[in-house]
Design an enzyme around this catalytic site. Structure first.
Site, PDB file in Angstrom:
ATOM      1  N   HIS A   1      -3.549  -0.576  -0.895  1.00 43.54           N
ATOM      2  CA  HIS A   1      -2.175  -0.732  -0.170  1.00 43.54           C
ATOM      3  C   HIS A   1      -2.638  -1.034   1.108  1.00 43.54           C
ATOM      4  CE1 HIS A   1       1.194   0.563   2.073  1.00 43.54           C
ATOM      5  NE2 HIS A   1       2.057   0.522   0.802  1.00 43.54           N
TER       6      HIS A   1
ATOM      7  N   LYS B   1       6.893  10.676  -0.200  1.00 44.45           N
ATOM      8  CA  LYS B   1       6.787  10.335  -1.652  1.00 44.45           C
ATOM      9  C   LYS B   1       6.405  11.626  -2.797  1.00 44.45           C
ATOM     10  CE  LYS B   1       4.016   6.275  -0.294  1.00 44.45           C
ATOM     11  NZ  LYS B   1       5.219   5.149  -0.518  1.00 44.45           N
TER      12      LYS B   1
ATOM     13  N   CYS C   1       3.117  -4.410  -1.052  1.00 37.34           N
ATOM     14  CA  CYS C   1       2.024  -4.110   0.264  1.00 37.34           C
ATOM     15  C   CYS C   1       0.789  -4.058  -0.288  1.00 37.34           C
ATOM     16  CB  CYS C   1       2.479  -2.689   0.999  1.00 37.34           C
ATOM     17  SG  CYS C   1       3.984  -2.798   1.802  1.00 37.34           S
TER      18      CYS C   1
ATOM     19  N   GLN D   1      -0.164   8.050  -3.761  1.00 36.65           N
ATOM     20  CA  GLN D   1       0.504   8.113  -5.250  1.00 36.65           C
ATOM     21  C   GLN D   1      -0.177   9.145  -5.952  1.00 36.65           C
ATOM     22  OE1 GLN D   1       3.089   6.439  -5.648  1.00 36.65           O
ATOM     23  NE2 GLN D   1       2.837   4.698  -4.133  1.00 36.65           N
TER      24      GLN D   1
ATOM     25  N   ASP E   1      -7.125   7.542  -0.390  1.00 34.61           N
ATOM     26  CA  ASP E   1      -5.618   7.441  -0.223  1.00 34.61           C
ATOM     27  C   ASP E   1      -4.997   8.002  -1.373  1.00 34.61           C
ATOM     28  OD1 ASP E   1      -3.268   6.813  -0.230  1.00 34.61           O
ATOM     29  OD2 ASP E   1      -3.612   4.370   0.221  1.00 34.61           O
TER      30      ASP E   1
END
Ligand code: PLP
Length: 403
Positions: free
Chosen positions: A120, A223, A361, A200, A197
């Site tokens: 991303h 999220k 993104c 998600q 990261d």
């Protein structure tokens, strides 16, 4: 009706209030259960005050609630200590903090940082900015035809100058779940630090920072059923001790003179200024909510919904689904032959489905896939099977009405 994870949607006022609309844009942001909304309302209407310095009951209560959320967050990702949980405004902010502080402390001209082609922009642009400033070289793990990281190429990317590897645990376009634990072990064998990261992954699977052994890990509250404007950067304590502060201001200092300052202890060294207290309280309530179901139950439920969605799209004539990794989460990016993805997305909205269209993104990944714009459906355990079946039927019959 018994309260089960299959009917979790009933915990979400926005979902029960809009029974004819299916929200399938959970990778962008998730909806908020009533318990999260109530916790935020309770803070503002019951004990709103600034944290730490107030010598009154509301200030003490706000400080207690803020720190309790930090404790819940540490437990949620199995961090050894609350000193290792830095509250930020989200994943993007967490990675900017990490990139800025890490590069200032550890990067000299010519040093190398490894990223991947599926990042991303939030895990790409901050490194580009710092690389330019400090003279570092960025190298990239490519993706294979199936949408997985090409680990054979990674073997050729390591060098004496590699200082850090930053990668996503789950692609926000392909749904691919990367073997972060194995890659981290490879990196550590070469003395290279690893940033994950987890924007998600943390909302959808059990993430254990001690098991992964990563050095830094970033994720967003919004999220994972919490509010916007709150996020987390986890770090190994020795590393956080070594990193310089990212921003200066109140609460991050121990002493200040006109000539210079000394930094506060962790985690406060990285939390300058009044923090997002309501956001942290909301995040704590979101973690309680997820723990109420249990992450194993969340994962199991989402795996079933994902299989329905992914197999369904694969079976549709005229559609291309991107990414064929066997290890995947509930994200499906696809195109329809002859339709622009924005047209298809607007059409779906008119039929009662909230999806997303664009490059999500991840522009370099979109270019690599040869699909600058795709439609993306992303599921959560609070979706229902009927919604996915209805989406697949709508996609199947989209033809005539779309043109
Ligand atoms: N990383 C990944 C993989 C994402 O999917 C996102 C958001 O979609 C981000 C980072 C950025 O998260 P935020 O906008 O909450 O900072």
């Amino acid at each position: 009706m018994n309260r089960t994870i299959e009917n979790a949607y009933r915990d979400f006022p926005i979902l029960t209030g809009n029974p004819d609309y299916s929200y399938l844009d959970n990778a962008a942001t998730t909806q908020k259960p009533a318990s999260v909304l109530e916790a935020i309302q309770e803070y503002y209407s019951g004990y709103n005050a600034n944290v730490y310095r107030a010598i009154h009951r509301w200030g003490e209560e706000a400080t207690r609630a803020y720190e309790e959320s930090r404790t819940k967050t540490a437990a949620f990702i199995n961090a050894p200590s609350t000193r290792q949980i830095l509250f930020t405004s989200g994943t993007t902010d967490s990675i900017n903090l990490a990139a800025s502080s890490f590069c200032r402390r550890f990067i000299s001209p010519g040093d190398e940082i490894i990223l991947t082609e599926m990042e991303h922009h939030s895990n790409l642009v901050p490194w580009q900015i710092q690389a330019e400033h400090h003279g570092a070289v960025l190298r990239f793990i490519p993706i294979t035809e199936t949408g997985e990281l090409d680990l054979e190429v990674l073997e050729t990317l390591w060098s004496e100058k590699t200082r850090l590897l930053a990668l996503t645990q789950m692609s926000n376009v392909l749904g691919t779940v990367n073997p972060v634990k194995e890659i981290t072990a490879e990196a550590h064998a070469r003395g290279v630090k690893v940033l994950v990261d987890a924007a998600q992954s943390v909302p959808h699977m059990r993430v254990d920072v001690q098991d992964l052994d990563c050095d830094l890990l970033a994720f967003s509250g919004h999220k994972m059923y919490g509010p916007t404007g709150i996020g987390v950067l986890y770090g190994k304590e020795e590393l956080l001790q070594e990193l310089p502060p990212y921003r200066g201001g109140g609460e991050m200092i121990r002493t200040v003179t006109l000539e210079g300052s000394e930094w506060n202890e962790l985690p406060h060294k990285f939390e300058a200024g009044t923090p997002n207290i309501a956001g942290a309280v909301g995040l704590g309530a979101a973690i309680d909510y997820l723990n109420g179901w249990g992450m194993e139950a969340v994962e199991k439920r989402e795996a079933a919904l994902t299989a329905l969605l992914v197999e369904g799209i694969r079976g549709l004539k005229g559609y291309t689904l991107y990414g064929r990794a066997p290890e995947r989460g509930g994200i499906a990016a696809f195109c329809r032959e002859g339709s622009h993805s924005h047209d298809l997305c607007s059409y779906l909205d008119s039929k009662g489905f909230a999806l997303r269209a664009g490059h999500h993104c991840a522009h370099p990944l979109a270019s690599k896939l040869g699909a600058l714009s795709t439609v993306r459906a992303s599921v959560s355990f609070c979706n229902r099977e009927e919604e996915i079946i209805h989406l697949l039927e709508t996609l199947e019959t989209a033809g005539s009405e779309l043109f």
